[in-house]
Design an enzyme around this catalytic site. Sequence first.
Site, short mmCIF file in Angstrom:
data_model
loop_
_atom_site.label_atom_id
_atom_site.label_comp_id
_atom_site.label_asym_id
_atom_site.label_seq_id
_atom_site.Cartn_x
_atom_site.Cartn_y
_atom_site.Cartn_z
N SER A 120 0.87 -1.12 -0.21
CA SER A 120 -0.09 -0.11 0.15
C SER A 120 1.04 1.33 -0.02
O SER A 120 0.43 2.21 -0.62
CB SER A 120 -1.09 0.12 1.21
OG SER A 120 -1.82 -0.92 1.11
N HIS A 141 0.45 -2.63 -7.46
CA HIS A 141 -0.69 -2.38 -6.47
C HIS A 141 -1.91 -2.67 -6.99
O HIS A 141 -2.57 -1.72 -7.85
CB HIS A 141 -0.52 -0.56 -6.10
CG HIS A 141 -1.37 -0.34 -5.02
ND1 HIS A 141 -2.08 0.85 -4.81
CD2 HIS A 141 -2.14 -1.06 -4.02
CE1 HIS A 141 -2.66 0.88 -3.98
NE2 HIS A 141 -2.95 -0.06 -3.18
N GLU A 153 -2.06 -0.48 -10.55
CA GLU A 153 -0.80 0.64 -10.56
C GLU A 153 0.54 0.13 -10.18
O GLU A 153 0.71 -0.69 -9.24
CB GLU A 153 -1.09 1.61 -9.04
CG GLU A 153 -0.08 2.76 -9.13
CD GLU A 153 -0.42 3.92 -7.82
OE1 GLU A 153 -0.06 4.73 -7.68
OE2 GLU A 153 -0.73 2.94 -6.88
N ASN A 191 -2.39 5.70 -2.98
CA ASN A 191 -2.29 5.83 -1.57
C ASN A 191 -1.87 7.19 -1.01
O ASN A 191 -2.15 7.43 0.00
CB ASN A 191 -1.95 4.67 -1.06
CG ASN A 191 -2.75 3.33 -0.92
OD1 ASN A 191 -3.91 3.69 -1.17
ND2 ASN A 191 -2.29 2.29 -0.73
#
Length: 284
Positions: A120, A141, A153, A191
Amino acid sequence: MNIQVVGVVGAGVMGIGVSQNLAQTGYQVILVDISEAILESAEQEIKKNIRFQTLFNKEKKTGSPDESVKKITFSTNYKLLDSADFVVENVTEKWDIKKEVYAQLDAICPERTVFAANTSAIPITRIASATKRHKNVIGMHFMNPVPMKSMVEVIRGYHTSDATIEIAKSFLAQMGKECIIVNDSPGFVSNRVLMLTINEAIFLLQERVASASDVDKIFKTCFGHKMGPLETADLIGLDTILLSIEVLYESFKDSKYRPCPLLKQMVEAGLYGQKSKQGFYVYQ
């Protein structure tokens, strides 16, 4: 590179989703975790998820639960990963734990194996430093729920090679996914923005500016979001949210990433969201 066998480390929410998606798109999967109980629970969850998918996506071929699960080997033995062409790591967002996992993987997996960190917030360059194959480490991700999200991602670390980027693109294409490639930074793009948004939404709740449902309703009705920030936090897991924003705070030393006290209190109380049946909302 012909990828046939994929190792998945960590049988939590993300590891379950990645393993299911891989098995449904033709890969042989080795799912590794630390206990048989966790793996048994993961197997049942994958079967349940495929049945659910089949019910609600009748036009789309998802395969039977048994057919897909047959492609997954569930094990506590890391040594089985000595045949893996590609590994997706999904363990907790604690650096001390991740570092040990990568040391094990580096010693067991063939030199050709690519390591994809489904993290994350932890920088990919830092993860690569725990291995002897810096060029073969990439960030990947995935979004939750993995089988239903078509975009990933992908993060290029400082040493990540162009060849590894191309392997990652091909790997994801077979999973039915596209990717956006970004450069390495704590939290990446998604994030670094999302965790701030969620954290600020929790501050609003703590300060009694609005209720959880009203905060979420504003984002859904005013901005067209499918989920509000607090609903999203419950889906991700408040424990993961806290760990991620702590990584951002530690990395940037910027007070804007200071975790909301209410978030910390909820995690300490075991209110993690959907996986614990209670977070900002109650789940059956």
